[in-house]
Motif scaffolding. Sequence first.
Motif: not given
Lengths: 320, 274
Positions: A16, B91, B95, B160, B164
């Motif tokens: 990520g 979060y 991310k 996750q 993305d």
Amino acid sequence: MVTTLSRHDVVRRSAGRTSYRFGSPLRRSQRIAGFLFIGPTFALFLAFVLWPILYTAYLSLTSWGGFGAPRFVHFDNYSRMLHDPVARRALIVTLVLTGVTTAVLTFLGLVTAVLVNVVWSKVGVVVRTILFIPGIVSFVVSAVLWKLIYDPNIGTLNRLLGAIGLDSLQHPWLADHKTVLPAIIVVTVWGGLGFNMLIYFAGLQSIDPNLYEAAAMDGANTVQQFRHITVPSLRIVTGLIVSLGLLNGFKAFDIIFVMTGGGPNHGSEVLGTYLYSLAFGSTSGSIPQLGYASAFSVVTMVLCTLAVIAQLWLTRRADR
Amino acid sequence: MRTKWIGKSFATFVLLPFCLLMAFPFVWMLLTSLREQNTIFNGPIIPRKFTGVAYKDAWTSIDFPLHFWNSVWITSVTVIGVLIFATLSGYAFAKLDFPFRNTLFVLLLTTLMMPSTALIIPLYLELKSLGLLDSQAGLLVLYISGSAPFAMFLMRAFFQTLPDELIEAARVDGGSELTIFRRVILPLTRPGIATVVIFQFLSTWNEFLIANTVLRNTDALPLQPVLFTLMGQYSTNWPALTAGLTLSVVPVVIVYVRMQRQFVAGMMLGAVKN
């Protein structure tokens, strides 16, 4: 509570991550947002989790009744612990309770999960729900319920024994040094089984059925399939269940507190109930012993940390 | 085919008595709560006559509605609070890229398993010095701070699973991080939120140790500590005691049965996935 740590979390941590160049506006807004987003949680964590842990460790090195300033006494509380028969008793009871419940819960969890996995799917859903309900009611409710069931005079257990002619087995279950611990173990197993069954069940469902087919073709019987496919495939799950069992055992409190308060005569005293009575149990007007009690907190935390290390270790071995 | 049928029958044969044994305490609780007080000593185990008197006793004598309401609102505020803290930080950890992310995450994780028994002394002292002892506000602070890290861990696992590219596309469109989080991410996180809600509901509704320690004011107490005191008060009135237990269990069972699927999914995510 399910708390699982896995080294995969540490390994997977770079997932990520975005690839903006350092200092670009997109990247900067992310950094600010990141800190803002974790800020509140982290502040609470520092104030009400991390600080208390450190403060307990400090208190365990002092002698303090709650008034005035704590007096620093080095490791006196810990050496006192070694010579305190109640402390020794509490440690032994904690370890026995933890060992037995973990073993029984792991074994029964696997057995019931295998059976539920075999049975017709509709029966399985019903069984899963029934086995799980004891795990969702509070410890207070289960403890009060079982205290009534164990009641020496009119409790259901003694009445049932009487009804089937086994009067000689009737017993004041919670008032006897010999039976109080088994009685508590039964309640703990009753409450924890559903969870383990469900985790094992999920593990069983994730095993590739082709493995069994291939083994059957090679002439492996059910027992061999169980030993050479099922058990090894469930190693990670077993590691988790064992370490959660240890964790729950080390922090045992509510059930014992409600059912026996640690009695009779410390017969069911565990670290949690002993530290609680040292710190808050001043009903007789005695001074709270916060320093000494904190030493038991530290021992409990060390044991819980060991349980987590055990899980990491068991999972790592399973990976090989 | 035939051996399969034998296996299934055998498994059922073993499981059913086992289930009866597991369910027995609840069945007994219901039966006792429905019987008359004077028949508990000598009547048959299954009462001949059922009565709801015990429920009336339990309801009025301990001000059941008051404590029930305390539990409801303490649990609701905790659930909402934990959700806000956990979705935001979960979060960010899943991310967003910011310095010390992994160090901070590992720090939060490693303290996750510390039991409240071991921390109860400093927490008690801390609330005392903050003047929050004996107040529901103090209890809420402890509940939220104690549960947020675990919920964060669960939420992070959910976040996750989101791609993305979705977030990057929103960034290119010029959305601020908070807008992206609110408009793009949160709507996709319903299952994760449901899981946290049911976990948090159960653990807060059932919590006993902290509530029993930091609240002495009887009017502020939630249900669990009251049930505990009820045991002393009603050691002779078993029907009233079991009626009180039954009433406290009903919401838990309803929520569990209605949200069973999310609960199981959440457990799998928290437990088996890694």
